[in-house]
Write a protein that holds these residues in place. Structure first.
Motif, PDB file in Angstrom:
ATOM      1  N   THR A 295       0.807  -1.231   0.000  1.00 16.16           N
ATOM      2  CA  THR A 295       0.000   0.000   0.000  1.00 16.16           C
ATOM      3  C   THR A 295       0.830   1.265   0.000  1.00 16.16           C
ATOM      4  O   THR A 295       0.325   2.343  -0.338  1.00 16.16           O
ATOM      5  CB  THR A 295      -0.917   0.020   1.234  1.00 16.16           C
ATOM      6  N   GLY A 296       2.083   1.187   0.395  1.00  9.32           N
ATOM      7  CA  GLY A 296       2.907   2.387   0.518  1.00  9.32           C
ATOM      8  C   GLY A 296       2.699   3.125   1.819  1.00  9.32           C
ATOM      9  O   GLY A 296       3.410   4.087   2.114  1.00  9.32           O
ATOM     10  N   ALA A 297       1.734   2.669   2.630  1.00  5.55           N
ATOM     11  CA  ALA A 297       1.486   3.295   3.936  1.00  5.55           C
ATOM     12  C   ALA A 297       2.502   2.770   4.951  1.00  5.55           C
ATOM     13  O   ALA A 297       2.974   1.642   4.864  1.00  5.55           O
ATOM     14  CB  ALA A 297       0.062   3.001   4.396  1.00  5.55           C
ATOM     15  N   ARG A 298       2.835   3.628   5.934  1.00  6.95           N
ATOM     16  CA  ARG A 298       3.827   3.255   6.944  1.00  6.95           C
ATOM     17  C   ARG A 298       3.116   2.771   8.216  1.00  6.95           C
ATOM     18  O   ARG A 298       2.553   3.588   8.955  1.00  6.95           O
ATOM     19  CB  ARG A 298       4.714   4.444   7.281  1.00  6.95           C
ATOM     20  N   PRO A 299       3.165   1.478   8.516  1.00  5.95           N
ATOM     21  CA  PRO A 299       2.601   0.997   9.770  1.00  5.95           C
ATOM     22  C   PRO A 299       3.635   1.137  10.882  1.00  5.95           C
ATOM     23  O   PRO A 299       4.823   1.342  10.624  1.00  5.95           O
ATOM     24  CB  PRO A 299       2.333  -0.480   9.474  1.00  5.95           C
ATOM     25  N   PRO A 300       3.227   1.007  12.134  1.00  7.15           N
ATOM     26  CA  PRO A 300       4.216   0.912  13.204  1.00  7.15           C
ATOM     27  C   PRO A 300       4.843  -0.482  13.208  1.00  7.15           C
ATOM     28  O   PRO A 300       4.310  -1.415  12.601  1.00  7.15           O
ATOM     29  CB  PRO A 300       3.380   1.126  14.473  1.00  7.15           C
ATOM     30  N   VAL A 301       5.980  -0.621  13.851  1.00  2.00           N
ATOM     31  CA  VAL A 301       6.516  -1.958  14.094  1.00  2.00           C
ATOM     32  C   VAL A 301       5.483  -2.711  14.935  1.00  2.00           C
ATOM     33  O   VAL A 301       4.932  -2.171  15.888  1.00  2.00           O
ATOM     34  CB  VAL A 301       7.875  -1.889  14.813  1.00  2.00           C
ATOM     35  N   ALA A 302       5.211  -3.938  14.573  1.00  7.20           N
ATOM     36  CA  ALA A 302       4.104  -4.676  15.182  1.00  7.20           C
ATOM     37  C   ALA A 302       4.338  -4.952  16.660  1.00  7.20           C
ATOM     38  O   ALA A 302       5.460  -5.214  17.096  1.00  7.20           O
ATOM     39  CB  ALA A 302       3.890  -5.999  14.450  1.00  7.20           C
ATOM     40  N   VAL A 303       3.240  -4.904  17.415  1.00  8.06           N
ATOM     41  CA  VAL A 303       3.252  -5.356  18.806  1.00  8.06           C
ATOM     42  C   VAL A 303       2.362  -6.583  18.968  1.00  8.06           C
ATOM     43  O   VAL A 303       2.313  -7.166  20.050  1.00  8.06           O
ATOM     44  CB  VAL A 303       2.792  -4.246  19.774  1.00  8.06           C
ATOM     45  N   ASP A 304       1.676  -6.976  17.908  1.00  7.67           N
ATOM     46  CA  ASP A 304       0.789  -8.136  17.969  1.00  7.67           C
ATOM     47  C   ASP A 304       1.546  -9.398  17.580  1.00  7.67           C
ATOM     48  O   ASP A 304       2.201  -9.458  16.531  1.00  7.67           O
ATOM     49  CB  ASP A 304      -0.391  -7.959  17.006  1.00  7.67           C
ATOM     50  N   TRP A 305       1.436 -10.427  18.451  1.00 10.30           N
ATOM     51  CA  TRP A 305       1.988 -11.739  18.108  1.00 10.30           C
ATOM     52  C   TRP A 305       1.045 -12.425  17.123  1.00 10.30           C
ATOM     53  O   TRP A 305      -0.141 -12.130  17.053  1.00 10.30           O
ATOM     54  CB  TRP A 305       2.136 -12.618  19.348  1.00 10.30           C
ATOM     55  N   GLY A 306       1.590 -13.389  16.386  1.00  9.46           N
ATOM     56  CA  GLY A 306       0.746 -14.154  15.486  1.00  9.46           C
ATOM     57  C   GLY A 306       0.977 -13.773  14.046  1.00  9.46           C
ATOM     58  O   GLY A 306       2.110 -13.522  13.610  1.00  9.46           O
ATOM     59  N   VAL A 307      -0.098 -13.719  13.289  1.00 12.31           N
ATOM     60  CA  VAL A 307      -0.016 -13.496  11.845  1.00 12.31           C
ATOM     61  C   VAL A 307      -0.516 -12.093  11.537  1.00 12.31           C
ATOM     62  O   VAL A 307      -1.659 -11.744  11.841  1.00 12.31           O
ATOM     63  CB  VAL A 307      -0.843 -14.540  11.084  1.00 12.31           C
ATOM     64  N   ASN A 308       0.346 -11.292  10.926  1.00 11.70           N
ATOM     65  CA  ASN A 308       0.004  -9.930  10.534  1.00 11.70           C
ATOM     66  C   ASN A 308      -0.033  -9.827   9.005  1.00 11.70           C
ATOM     67  O   ASN A 308       0.573 -10.639   8.310  1.00 11.70           O
ATOM     68  CB  ASN A 308       1.012  -8.953  11.139  1.00 11.70           C
ATOM     69  N   PRO A 309      -0.707  -8.828   8.448  1.00  6.92           N
ATOM     70  CA  PRO A 309      -1.056  -8.868   7.022  1.00  6.92           C
ATOM     71  C   PRO A 309      -0.011  -8.343   6.049  1.00  6.92           C
ATOM     72  O   PRO A 309      -0.199  -8.471   4.836  1.00  6.92           O
ATOM     73  CB  PRO A 309      -2.308  -7.984   6.965  1.00  6.92           C
ATOM     74  N   TYR A 310       1.092  -7.751   6.521  1.00  6.16           N
ATOM     75  CA  TYR A 310       1.955  -6.986   5.624  1.00  6.16           C
ATOM     76  C   TYR A 310       2.857  -7.892   4.775  1.00  6.16           C
ATOM     77  O   TYR A 310       3.607  -8.717   5.304  1.00  6.16           O
ATOM     78  CB  TYR A 310       2.799  -5.997   6.427  1.00  6.16           C
ATOM     79  N   LEU A 311       2.785  -7.693   3.455  1.00  5.74           N
ATOM     80  CA  LEU A 311       3.564  -8.465   2.492  1.00  5.74           C
ATOM     81  C   LEU A 311       4.530  -7.574   1.724  1.00  5.74           C
ATOM     82  O   LEU A 311       4.267  -6.385   1.498  1.00  5.74           O
ATOM     83  CB  LEU A 311       2.641  -9.143   1.474  1.00  5.74           C
TER      84      LEU A 311
END
Length: 783
Positions: A295-311
């Motif tokens: 998407t070109g959008a900047r997410p934060p570094v993840a804090v959620d364990w498990g499966v996240n959507p970023y490819l």
């Protein structure tokens, strides 16, 4: 490992014994190493391939020399490590000497008795000790075996006497690995080096470092500095209340630190295998360089364990980024194998992106799984062009196997079997059996982790060669690997607790011949290793030996009778259980448990486990036979509600730097059962409640999270009688998250009742807010 430099050919060791070599005691021979006469089997882990007892003994005194070939730096390094271990564990000082003779002689010999790569021969005679091998790795492993022979069980210090014997040994598998996830929780360099030391001592030779994930990028990349400036740090989630907010969490390894680690490990014949995860698990990358994402959008570094959507994107800019990163990775890690992940890559972003879909059509690919195969193979070809080989998790098979891939199979063994049948090399690493973040027992004192229990015996029983493969296909099985994911392993202590002593079982399974392995014999050899751990400052788990207390008829029967019959046992069924009833700590002189104990309430029972030599194998455990304790159920003693299961034991805060309370939870339903609560005389119930971050990436499973309707702003704790569909017995409003601490008691009266009833406890707080948990449930009765 590769063949080391050869000097002038030296004489073979004990040639006369070579014709009479016998295998070690085994089940096939109808013998039991535990009960065999002294001297018939060495107390070594892993068990060597062949062993022949000799006549007499050899005593090693302080100041004895270890002779190494002049100018052989690796042999000197091995000798120095041997001297250091013997000094720390035994208090015995040995002198390393170049050339000449010594009480111990190390030699590379092109005609050494063991021809297999990494193999060695070790001979003890009344005149001295000699280790020979045809390659440097074999010589090193012979020295590691000798280090164990010189540090037998017991607290003895000073000179050591070793029975005469000859050992010939070589590994069953070439890949004997351990994976350490440093992305979820960063591990200090010194801790990683300490792990390398123990891997080497156990003849494990691959340390797979999981360096990148959604929750952090841990490797300095000069061309892309924001990968560590931004991607190595996250802000832990908070749940409100007066508790202090969590500081920023993270860390990374500089390239100089990695070079130092690689050299350190290589000196111990451990290869560091880096993993750079792609195309999924890329949120930390996108936080640093959003254009690499879809998407070109900047997410934060993840804090959620498990499966996240970023490819990762599939355009040329993305591959330029990947190849530039891999150039620096390959410059740092000489490993032939580079791991590229490939697991848990949700395809949602690819499916929703018109540009990705256009790219897929242009490539003639039928679906997103095929796109992942194309993506992975393009990376694999780049590695192959640079003389490297690619490893991926078994998900990369889903779109067709990439031609250059070696498969690491974690979702059972099917991926490995399929790949081996297609002539691809494979490494077995199946969950849950080889997942070391799984708990070692159901005991309340186990720390956080996955609730799939993986015992010492489970790992020992595992065989890395799938039975479905024929002899030709089996040639593609490189070996196996234990994995330690660190979502719930926050500190070096947690990592140590999870690895040791299960590393001993893993090592024997990957090194020793299958028909030489014996569970009871392994247990008999383990106390010496546990003693070494104590001397070396390794805080190994004692879960396999810790005393378990079983009350006949359960706690309710004891409450009703005012007395209890208590049976003592441990998971491994090994060692002598000693106990006291006067509040004192058990010692080797305490009463030995022989039969169930009849105790009158109130009573306090302390028990510990000792080896035959008097070494404590498990710290004392205490069981309180008092009414309050018998009416209390800790988090791990509560049952899951009928429609769910407790899948995790999680900490109070996700990035804690010290040990703390833990809670068994079902992420899909905030519901627990106190089974068969004896309500005679009970007037109230107290729950030790906790409010935890709901930091879990459930992906497509998020729709499974069950919501319970609330009647107050913050929700309630609802107690139902006789199951989760039974009548409501009590309701307690939850306090405001803005005002209450993260742990707090909830007390409520209960209606008068007698007999045993299942109590169902459910939180009705919003599923879009904090995750509420239960630390314990206590029933209060009239005096």
């Amino acid at each position: 490992m590769g063949m080391g430099p050869m000097g002038v050919a030296m004489r073979t060791v004990l040639g006369a014994l070579a014709m009479t070599m016998v295998v070690v005691a085994s089940a096939a021979a109808g013998s039991d190493p535990v009960s065999s006469p002294p001297g018939t089997a060495p107390a070594l882990i892993p068990m060597p391939a062949e062993f022949q007892p000799g006549q007499g003994t050899f005593t090693l005194d302080a100041g004895a020399g270890i002779a190494v070939p002049a100018g052989d730096a690796q042999a000197r390094q091995a000798a120095t490590l041997l001297a250091g271990m013997v000094s720390r564990v035994r208090g015995l000082t040995l002198d390393v000497r170049d050339g000449g003779g010594g009480a111990i002689t190390l030699a590379l010999d092109a005609a050494a008795p063991v021809a297999q790569v990494e193999g060695y021969a070790l001979a003890v005679t009344p005149q001295g000790i000699r280790v020979t091998a045809r390659d440097e790795a074999g010589l090193f492993y012979g020295v590691m075996s000798l280090a164990q022979l010189l540090t037998p069980e017991g607290e003895g210090r000073g000179p050591v006497t070793v029975p005469a014997q000859e050992i010939r040994d070589w590994p069953r598998f070439s890949w004997r690995g351990l994976m350490l996830d440093v992305a979820r929780h960063f591990q200090p360099l010194d801790s990683v080096k300490a792990l390398v030391d123990q891997m080497a001592a156990h003849k494990l030779n691959r340390l797979h470092l999981h360096l990148t994930d959604d929750q952090g990028w841990r490797l300095e990349i000069k061309h892309y500095p924001d990968l560590t400036k931004v991607g190595a740090w996250r802000t832990p989630p908070t749940v409100g209340g007066p508790d202090a907010p969590s500081p920023r969490y993270g860390g990374f390894y500089t390239q100089d630190q990695i070079r130092d680690l690689v050299v350190y490990a290589a000196a111990r014949h451990v290869t560091i295998v880096p993993e750079i995860d792609m195309p999924g698990h890329g949120q930390a990358v996108m936080a640093a360089y959003p254009k690499i994402g879809i998407t070109g959008a900047r997410p934060p570094v993840a804090v959620d364990w498990g499966v996240n959507p970023y490819l990762f994107n599939v355009d040329e800019a993305s591959f330029t980024f990947i190849q530039t990163v891999l150039d620096e990775v390959m410059a740092l890690f000489p490993s032939t194998y580079i791991h590229i992940g490939g697991d848990e890559a949700l395809k949602d972003e690819w499916k929703s992106s018109p540009r990705v879909q256009a790219r897929m059509r242009a490539l003639g690919l039928k679906d997103e799984n095929a796109l992942q195969t194309w993506f992975i193979e393009r990376v694999g070809q780049y590695l192959a062009a640079h003389g490297r080989r690619m490893i991926g998790w078994d998900e990369i098979l889903e779109g067709g196997i990439p031609p250059t891939a070696t498969i690491m199979s974690w979702r059972g063994t099917k991926g490995a079997v399929d790949a081996a049948r297609m002539n691809h090399d494979v490494i077995l690493s199946p969950a849950p059996t080889l997942y070391l973040d799984s708990l070692q027992s159901r005991r309340n004192d186990e720390p956080s982790g996955r609730l799939a229990i993986v015992t010492l015996a489970d790992i020992y029983a595992y065989d890395a060669l799938p039975a479905e493969l024929d002899a030709e296909q089996a040639r593609h099985v490189l070996g196996g690997q234990g994995n330690l994911w660190t979502e719930y392993m926050m500190t070096p202590w947690h990592v140590t607790h999870a690895i040791y002593p299960r590393i001993d079982a893993l090592a024997e399974g990957l090194w020793s011949p299958k028909d030489r392995r014996d569970w009871r014999g392994f247990l008999g050899r383990l106390p010496a290793q546990l003693a070494r751990y104590r001397h070396l400052g390794v805080d190994a788990a004692d879960s396999a030996f810790a005393v378990d207390f079983t009350v006949e008829g359960g706690p309710n029967a004891a409450l009703a009778a005012g007395a209890a019959t208590v049976a003592l046992s441990n998971q491994a069924g090994f060692g002598a259980i000693r106990y006291t009833t006067d509040g004192s700590a058990p010692t080797p002189a305490s009463a030995r448990y022989e039969a169930p104990l009849r105790l009158t309430l109130p009573a306090i029972l302390n028990a510990a486990v000792f080896s035959d030599a008097g070494q404590m194998l498990a710290a004392p455990r205490r069981y309180d036979l008092i009414a309050e304790a018998l009416r209390t159920r800790q988090s791990g003693e509560l049952a899951a509600c009928p429609e769910g299961e407790m899948g995790l034991r999680i900490p109070l805060t996700p990035d804690a730097t010290t040990r703390g309370p833990v809670f068994n939870v079902n992420l899909f339903d905030a519901c627990w059962v106190y089974p068969k609560a004896r309500l005679n005389g009970v007037t109230a119930l107290t729950v030790r409640a906790a409010r935890l971050p709901r930091n879990y990436g459930l992906a497509h499973d998020a729709v499974k999270v069950r919501s319970h309707p609330a009647t107050t702003p913050n929700g309630e704790l609802v107690v139902r009688m006789d199951g989760c569909d039974g009548p409501v017995a009590a309701t307690v409003p939850l306090p405001s998250p803005a005002k209450a601490p993260v742990q707090f008691p909830l007390t409520t009266p209960l209606p008068v009742a007698t007999g045993e009833h299942d109590l169902c406890l459910t939180y009705t707080a919003s599923i879009h807010g904090p995750l509420y948990a239960i630390g314990s449930v206590s029933l209060q009765a009239e005096p």
